[in-house]
Write an enzyme that holds these catalytic residues in place. Structure first.
Site, short mmCIF file in Angstrom:
data_model
loop_
_atom_site.label_atom_id
_atom_site.label_comp_id
_atom_site.label_asym_id
_atom_site.label_seq_id
_atom_site.Cartn_x
_atom_site.Cartn_y
_atom_site.Cartn_z
N PHE A 64 4.14 3.09 -10.06
CA PHE A 64 3.20 2.91 -8.43
C PHE A 64 3.73 3.67 -7.75
O PHE A 64 2.65 3.78 -6.18
CB PHE A 64 3.46 1.34 -7.97
CG PHE A 64 3.76 0.31 -9.33
CD1 PHE A 64 3.04 0.74 -10.09
CD2 PHE A 64 4.63 -0.62 -9.12
CE1 PHE A 64 3.45 -0.66 -10.58
CE2 PHE A 64 4.58 -1.20 -9.18
CZ PHE A 64 3.94 -1.60 -10.14
N ALA A 70 0.83 -1.12 0.32
CA ALA A 70 -0.36 -0.03 0.16
C ALA A 70 1.23 1.13 0.10
O ALA A 70 1.48 1.30 0.80
CB ALA A 70 -0.85 0.22 1.03
N GLU A 71 1.02 1.53 -1.09
CA GLU A 71 1.87 2.97 -1.60
C GLU A 71 1.74 4.45 -0.45
O GLU A 71 2.28 4.85 0.23
CB GLU A 71 1.90 3.44 -2.25
CG GLU A 71 2.94 2.95 -3.57
CD GLU A 71 1.85 1.30 -3.29
OE1 GLU A 71 0.70 1.00 -3.82
OE2 GLU A 71 2.95 0.20 -4.69
N PHE A 91 8.22 0.35 -8.17
CA PHE A 91 8.61 1.44 -9.41
C PHE A 91 8.33 2.82 -9.98
O PHE A 91 6.52 2.92 -9.06
CB PHE A 91 7.69 0.37 -10.82
CG PHE A 91 8.80 -0.80 -10.93
CD1 PHE A 91 9.43 -0.90 -12.00
CD2 PHE A 91 8.33 -2.17 -10.08
CE1 PHE A 91 10.17 -1.96 -12.27
CE2 PHE A 91 8.97 -3.06 -10.27
CZ PHE A 91 9.64 -2.89 -11.95
N HIS A 127 5.90 0.74 -15.84
CA HIS A 127 6.96 0.44 -15.17
C HIS A 127 8.53 1.19 -16.01
O HIS A 127 9.60 0.71 -15.40
CB HIS A 127 7.39 -1.60 -15.64
CG HIS A 127 6.71 -1.66 -14.71
ND1 HIS A 127 5.08 -2.12 -14.81
CD2 HIS A 127 6.64 -3.05 -13.44
CE1 HIS A 127 4.46 -2.99 -14.14
NE2 HIS A 127 6.11 -3.17 -13.58
N TYR A 157 2.10 6.55 -7.74
CA TYR A 157 0.41 7.88 -7.65
C TYR A 157 -0.62 7.81 -6.59
O TYR A 157 -0.61 8.40 -6.02
CB TYR A 157 -0.07 7.31 -8.34
CG TYR A 157 1.02 7.93 -10.28
CD1 TYR A 157 2.16 9.23 -9.82
CD2 TYR A 157 1.39 6.82 -11.43
CE1 TYR A 157 2.32 9.89 -10.93
CE2 TYR A 157 2.52 7.29 -12.15
CZ TYR A 157 2.68 9.22 -11.96
OH TYR A 157 3.83 9.42 -12.97
N PRO A 158 -0.63 6.03 -6.11
CA PRO A 158 -1.40 5.99 -5.16
C PRO A 158 -1.07 6.87 -3.89
O PRO A 158 -1.30 6.95 -2.57
CB PRO A 158 -1.63 4.57 -5.04
CG PRO A 158 -0.74 4.18 -5.75
CD PRO A 158 0.09 4.75 -6.26
#
Lengths: 325, 377
Positions: free
Chosen positions: A86, A59-60, A83, A129, A88-89
């Site tokens: 990923f 969970a970023e 990466f 990626h 953006y969350p």
């Protein structure tokens, strides 16, 4: 003096920072036993334990948001985003919290956090990626953004970023992780973190690049030299703050500037550099500042990514065009 | 008919069990899990806190109506939830508020005028979080629940959980509302807290409304049950009962300090006012509901209990009312006197280590501003 890849240099730099300060905590998905998907944190959990090298839930926003709390408690979190695509969350936590807490708290709360992001293309990866989101972070006041282009810088800069009391987005050019290999003098005096550097001197035109495109520009300069043209290459290293002092100095001598980056053209860093160089060096310019960048398209499928990525020919073509004005 | 494969859907139960120690009629009741005695002094303290915080809130609302504040987030009706939760804290505990926790801020010793400064546009949180163990107000919904969880993970690393020393063991509280439970960050905070057994208490004030959206738009099940899906306990308490919120929060904090991990508390309450001074609740809710909840008023029920049991007389109530008047008068006076910040602070506060770029922008602005001064002369 040890020869190492950029990946190994980052690993050695992280290890040194963890040895020097027991408040440094590495967190992310798969950073523990696996050593990260690129193995940058290889062996760290074995040596420092799972309280200092933390495998987090997937969970970023959670990774960055909990790191904010750890930083407020006096720790120096170094979070790994697996990466570029990923991140953006976690974007809200980075932009609204990490970047602004020092300001909102009237300077009372510091946010000494490093957000490591493997970024850029050229490794034949699937979608999400291979992105270059640097402009989004550079456009965010309160963040500092740096990227390295060689093992020696990687070793030193990761330690400097961890040591900084400000939050640093640390962009790691993933296609150089294993291809960039060089001697790293671990005892050499370090250049300041917030400075760019001339990596190849030249007299006829200036190329400005950072991260993955520095080596492409160096190759272009080698080819240009064979054709009798002397190109100066500047590695920005720091994207926010931007250190354009060496760029201005160079352009005043060469009169020609080409900015090269993988990120999209529109509102990319090249646009900012063009504007500032025009303001500072207007009377020295023989031609408009030109940009060689990725296109304003989503990052393409890997089979055609070579068309998207700035290559030697597009760079040399741009240099040629600066002679046409 | 029940689905033979998946079973019945989760119950949409409107009235789950509610921990209550003082009824709306002002009668003291017992709860087997929270058998707690309060001294007259403690009860008078709760009354005083709630009364002063209500005055703080009405005064700030009035200041907004007079144009002195750009906005105010009202807490009217939520005094018991906040004072109960705030008074249950140990000095070393740490609170991460959203933007309506004026009562908790009060308990942590944050000057109410500092709260006004944020809403007046003078600063963005002008208190020192570490001096009060009370974080900055957080406008982005739910973001602070992750900060609280991370801070609690830091407390764990500092070895301040489960030592048995009541002056050292530390818990962290994350405040949020019913609307926030729909946010990803809150759910991620639940995941992290459970996974690392972090000493964090999630204190949700379910005030029934996320601006104009009713609770039913956020959840199909009672919120306290959400925690079960994440693997830690949840409990619903009467949020208009200061005794019950105090007792439940105290127990949850102790559990966290002892190293037993997170708890979700759902303080079931009602936002009597607007979400903020910008919305008009008559557009989206029935006045019947408001009248219904007025009968559950947290201050009135404690007043009845105190009077009926000889713990407060007219003199005490008049004394608290006078104190509230004095607070209101001081807030008006000091709100007007809050100085505007210096534009210089803008550039100085962005980073711990100022950049050359910002220094140059600052110098340019200064020169520009100075040119006007010269013209003025």
């Amino acid at each position: 003096m040890t020869t190492m890849t950029l990946a190994k240099a980052l690993n050695a730099g992280l290890r040194k920072a963890m040895e020097d300060d027991d408040k440094v905590v590495v967190m992310g998905e798969d950073v523990g036993a696996l050593g990260g998907v690129f193995r940058i944190t290889d062996g760290l959990q074995k040596d420092f334990g799972d309280a200092r090298v933390v495998d987090t839930p997937l969970a970023e926003s959670g990774i960055v948001g909990t790191a904010v709390g750890l930083a407020m408690r006096g720790y120096r979190p170094v979070v790994e985003i697996q990466f570029d695509g990923f991140v953006y969350p976690a974007y809200d936590q980075i932009v609204c919290q990490v970047a602004k807490i020092h300001f909102r708290s009237q300077g009372r709360v510091r946010m000494p956090m490093v957000i490591r992001i493997p970024y850029g293309g050229g490794i034949g990866a699937v979608e999400h990626h291979s992105e270059s989101p640097e402009a989004q972070f550079v456009h965010t006041p309160g963040l500092k953004v740096v990227t390295c282009s060689n093992p020696a810088d990687a070793y030193v800069m990761i330690q400097q970023a961890i040591h900084s009391d400000d939050p640093v987005v640390f962009l790691e050019p993933k296609r150089l992780y294993h291809s960039a290999k060089a001697e790293v003098d671990e005892s050499a005096p370090a250049a300041p973190l917030w400075q760019s550097r001339v990596v190849r001197a030249g007299a006829d035109a200036t190329l400005v690049a950072y991260g993955p495109t520095v080596s492409t520009c160096l190759d272009a300069a080698t080819v240009a030299a064979e054709e009798g043209r002397s190109l100066e290459v500047i590695d920005l290293r720091t994207l926010s703050p931007l250190d354009l002092v060496p760029v201005h100095e160079s352009v005043r001598r060469t009169g020609r500037l080409v900015v090269v980056h993988e990120a999209h053209l529109t509102l990319g860093l090249g646009a900012e550099i063009a504007a500032r160089v025009t303001e500072e060096c207007f009377h020295s310019l023989e031609a408009p500042v030109l940009r060689v960048t990725g296109f304003d398209t989503p990052y393409p499928p890997a089979r055609i990514e070579d068309a998207f990525l700035p290559d030697l020919d597009r760079i040399l073509d741009a240099v040629d065009r600066t002679y046409g004005f | 008919m029940t689905d033979p494969v998946f079973g019945p859907p989760p119950e949409r139960a409107p009235d789950p069990e509610l921990v209550q120690l003082l009824t709306p009629e002002g009668e003291r009741v017992r709860h087997p899990g929270f058998d707690i005695e309060f001294s007259a002094e403690e009860l008078r303290g709760f009354y005083r806190d709630m009364t002063l915080v209500r005055r703080l809130d009405t005064e700030a609302t009035a200041l907004q109506r007079h144009g002195e504040l750009g906005l105010w987030a009202q807490l009217l009706g939520q005094e018991a939830a906040q004072i109960g939760a705030g008074r249950a804290l140990a000095p070393q505990d740490y609170v991460f508020p959203t933007y309506r926790e004026h009562g908790v801020a009060w308990c942590r010793g944050v000057d109410p005028v500092r709260l006004l400064a944020l809403f007046r546009g003078v600063d963005q949180g002008g208190w020192d979080p570490s001096a009060h163990n009370f974080g900055l107000y957080t406008i982005v919904i739910g973001a602070q629940t992750l900060h609280a969880t991370g801070y609690a993970m830091g407390v764990q690393r500092d070895g301040l959980v489960g030592t048995g020393d009541p002056e050292r063991d530390t818990a962290v509280v994350a405040h949020f509302g019913d609307g926030a439970t729909s946010q990803g960050d809150v759910n991620e905070a639940f995941v992290f807290a459970a996974s690392f057994n972090a000493p964090v208490v999630f204190f949700c004030q379910n005030n029934q409304w996320a601006i104009s959206e009713p609770f039913e738009r956020q959840s199909r099940i009672p919120l306290y049950r959400r925690s079960h899906g994440f693997g830690f306990p949840g409990i619903r308490v009467d949020g208009n009962d200061v005794l019950a919120t105090y007792a439940v929060t105290r127990a949850a904090l102790q559990r966290a300090r002892d190293g037993q991990g997170p708890v979700l508390i759902e303080a079931y309450t009602y936002r009597m006012g607007a979400h903020t001074t910008t919305d008009d609740p008559t557009r989206y809710r029935l006045s019947d509901d408001v009248e219904h909840w007025k009968l559950k008023d947290p201050i009135a029920r404690l007043e009845v209990y105190l009077r009926r049991n000889g713990m407060a007389d007219d003199a005490f109530l008049a004394e608290v009312a006078a104190e509230a008047d004095a607070l209101g008068e001081r807030m008006r006076r000091e709100c007007h006197a809050l100085p505007d910040p210096s534009t210089h602070d803008l550039w100085d506060l962005v980073h711990a280590e100022k950049t050359a770029e910002l220094a140059a922008q600052q110098a340019d602005y200064d020169a520009h501003a100075a040119s006007f001064e010269e013209v003025g002369r």
